[in-house]
Design an enzyme around this catalytic site. Structure first.
Site, PDB file in Angstrom:
ATOM      1  N   ASN A  85       9.766  56.109 -15.015  1.00 63.45           N
ATOM      2  CA  ASN A  85      10.320  56.119 -13.652  1.00 63.45           C
ATOM      3  C   ASN A  85      10.754  57.518 -13.219  1.00 63.45           C
ATOM      4  OD1 ASN A  85      11.485  53.014 -14.589  1.00 63.45           O
ATOM      5  ND2 ASN A  85      10.212  53.220 -12.772  1.00 63.45           N
ATOM      6  N   LYS A 125       6.284  46.456 -22.188  1.00 65.31           N
ATOM      7  CA  LYS A 125       6.527  47.773 -21.588  1.00 65.31           C
ATOM      8  C   LYS A 125       8.001  48.122 -21.753  1.00 65.31           C
ATOM      9  CE  LYS A 125       6.480  48.650 -16.976  1.00 65.31           C
ATOM     10  NZ  LYS A 125       5.850  48.939 -15.667  1.00 65.31           N
ATOM     11  N   LYS A 127       1.383  48.552  -6.709  1.00 69.04           N
ATOM     12  CA  LYS A 127       2.459  47.690  -6.227  1.00 69.04           C
ATOM     13  C   LYS A 127       2.224  47.478  -4.732  1.00 69.04           C
ATOM     14  CE  LYS A 127       5.967  48.874  -9.645  1.00 69.04           C
ATOM     15  NZ  LYS A 127       7.166  49.692  -9.949  1.00 69.04           N
ATOM     16  N   ASP A 136       7.489  53.317 -19.652  1.00 67.57           N
ATOM     17  CA  ASP A 136       7.633  53.654 -18.233  1.00 67.57           C
ATOM     18  C   ASP A 136       8.885  54.501 -18.063  1.00 67.57           C
ATOM     19  OD1 ASP A 136       7.673  53.783 -15.491  1.00 67.57           O
ATOM     20  OD2 ASP A 136       8.065  51.656 -15.168  1.00 67.57           O
ATOM     21  N   ASP A 170       2.557  55.492 -10.827  1.00 64.10           N
ATOM     22  CA  ASP A 170       3.193  54.378 -10.124  1.00 64.10           C
ATOM     23  C   ASP A 170       3.763  54.907  -8.819  1.00 64.10           C
ATOM     24  OD1 ASP A 170       4.702  52.250  -9.208  1.00 64.10           O
ATOM     25  OD2 ASP A 170       5.933  52.066 -10.982  1.00 64.10           O
ATOM     26  N   SER A 196       8.354  43.677 -18.822  1.00 60.55           N
ATOM     27  CA  SER A 196       9.006  44.980 -18.720  1.00 60.55           C
ATOM     28  C   SER A 196      10.420  44.851 -19.277  1.00 60.55           C
ATOM     29  CB  SER A 196       9.032  45.443 -17.264  1.00 60.55           C
ATOM     30  OG  SER A 196       9.569  46.732 -17.149  1.00 60.55           O
ATOM     31  N   LYS A 227      11.122  50.550 -20.878  1.00 60.51           N
ATOM     32  CA  LYS A 227      11.662  51.585 -20.016  1.00 60.51           C
ATOM     33  C   LYS A 227      12.243  52.687 -20.903  1.00 60.51           C
ATOM     34  CE  LYS A 227      11.043  49.613 -15.934  1.00 60.51           C
ATOM     35  NZ  LYS A 227      10.281  50.234 -14.825  1.00 60.51           N
ATOM     36  N   GLY A 278       5.279  45.231 -10.828  1.00 64.17           N
ATOM     37  CA  GLY A 278       6.274  44.273 -10.381  1.00 64.17           C
ATOM     38  C   GLY A 278       7.549  44.958  -9.940  1.00 64.17           C
ATOM     39  N   GLU A 327       3.806  55.658 -18.279  1.00 64.58           N
ATOM     40  CA  GLU A 327       3.828  55.468 -16.827  1.00 64.58           C
ATOM     41  C   GLU A 327       4.831  56.396 -16.158  1.00 64.58           C
ATOM     42  OE1 GLU A 327       4.705  51.753 -13.733  1.00 64.58           O
ATOM     43  OE2 GLU A 327       4.150  51.360 -15.820  1.00 64.58           O
TER      44      GLU A 327
END
Length: 373
Positions: free
Chosen positions: A194, A164, A266, A192, A242, A138, A166, A294, A217
């Site tokens: 978030n 991956k 997770k 990802d 996630d 990541s 961010k 993770g 994600e």
């Protein structure tokens, strides 16, 4: 002797700042638990809680308070009947709503001790088979594209087979395009967010389809399954959930709504490894691939996650990564990539990690012991 639960808060320096749409970390503030049963058998657990409620509703001080004031009083009466087992602990805590990180921390430490009591490796307890686990890396948000490309090049040289990125508003199309152009279409690549976008950004996010991503994600807020379902219904880049999946019920609801093409499991976030196994089984039955997420784990969480990822539904490379990706020194054994870009689960009893007491002392900023019983 009475069973005890030690809560250790650690400050673990990262080898490189880790920046996402939620902020930047240079030191991992982490909570680990040491459970010692009435026969002196020790088990360890690790929480994904942060210092503040950034990714999850719970945070470290809240987890500690919940354990001290709510969960331990439920467990103390059980201790008089003999060594605590994960089944009895899980049942005793089942009436407490939410608080997955707090419940999962206790459950995980007790599980490790119980498996060690029976000299049973976690992989065997899962009914799985030990195998090398393909892992990805990541990549946080750097200051510029040149730095990003140098980071990715370094991780590929290290042996990682999947990357991956961010992303966040203003840092999405350009970095993805740059990585694709620099490293080619054969690189397994995913992003990802978030929770950084809204449904109004769906036209922007659809432009990522041009880059052949494995998945996108958690683009939208945790509660907004409708927006995730709308994006997934386009049948473009697969949508992965996630932060939306805090429980087995969350996973089942997301699947029913068509909001999850992939699920990132997770363990700490969902309340431990028993619930993680249930989510895996439901996803497997519904043809939804999973991978193990993770949270910059220490050796304790990394070892348990590797064992979990041996289950058959974990068909995508996990975000487990090698120890050296995050830490120059850890509280237990280091896990490093083999020549095929894989990590091997430990083979010893329980999670298979012997925690270094000196490292707990070195990185520790606060420790509290509680008697259970």
């Amino acid at each position: 002797m009475p069973a005890t639960l030690d809560l250790h808060r650690l400050a673990m320096p990262l080898v490189r700042p880790f920046r996402t749409s939620k902020g930047e970390e240079t030191v991992r503030d982490v909570l680990v638990a040491r459970f010692c049963d009435s026969d002196g058998i020790v088990g360890w657990g690790e929480s994904a809680a942060d210092a503040e409620p950034i990714y999850f509703p719970e945070y470290i001080d809240g987890v500690r308070l919940t354990i001290e004031r709510v969960l331990l009083p439920l467990l103390s009466p059980l201790a008089a009947a003999g060594p605590l087992t994960v089944g009895r602990v899980r049942a005793a805590m089942s009436g407490v709503p939410g608080n997955q990180l707090a419940r999962g921390l206790i459950e995980t430490a007790v599980l490790d001790a119980e498996l060690r009591r029976h000299e049973l490796p976690f992989v065997d307890w899962l009914g799985s088979a030990s195998r090398p686990i393909r892992v990805g890396v990541s990549v946080g948000i750097p200051g510029d594209l040149d730095t990003l490309l140098s980071w990715v090049a370094g991780y590929l040289e290290d042996g990682y087979r999947r990357v991956k990125l961010k992303i966040a508003p203003g840092w999405d199309l350009a970095p993805v395009r740059a990585v694709r152009e620099a490293f080619g279409d054969d690189l397994p690549l995913q992003v990802d967010a978030n929770q950084a976008y809204t449904a109004a950004d769906i036209p922007l996010l659809t432009r990522l389809d041009a880059y052949g991503l494995l998945l996108i994600e958690q683009p939208f807020a945790r509660h907004d399954l409708v927006a995730h379902a709308a994006l997934a219904a386009r049948r473009g880049t697969p949508v992965c959930l996630d932060e939306s999946v805090l429980s087995l019920d969350d996973a089942m609801t997301a699947i029913r709504l068509g909001a999850a093409d992939v699920v990132n499991i997770k363990p700490s976030r969902v309340g431990g490894y028993l619930t993680s196994r249930q989510i895996h089984d439901v996803c497997l039955a519904n043809g939804v691939p999973v991978f193990c997420g993770g949270t910059l784990e220490t050796a304790v969480g990394r070892a348990a996650n590797l064992a979990l990822a041996t289950l058959p539904g974990f068909t995508l490379p996990g975000d487990i990564s090698a120890t050296s990706r995050y830490y120059a020194a850890d509280i237990g054994r280091a896990f490093e990539l083999d020549a095929d870009g894989c990590l091997a689960p430990p083979t010893g009893p329980g999670f298979g990690v012997e925690v270094d007491a000196a490292a707990i002392e070195e990185f520790g900023i606060e420790s509290v012991r509680h008697e259970v019983g």
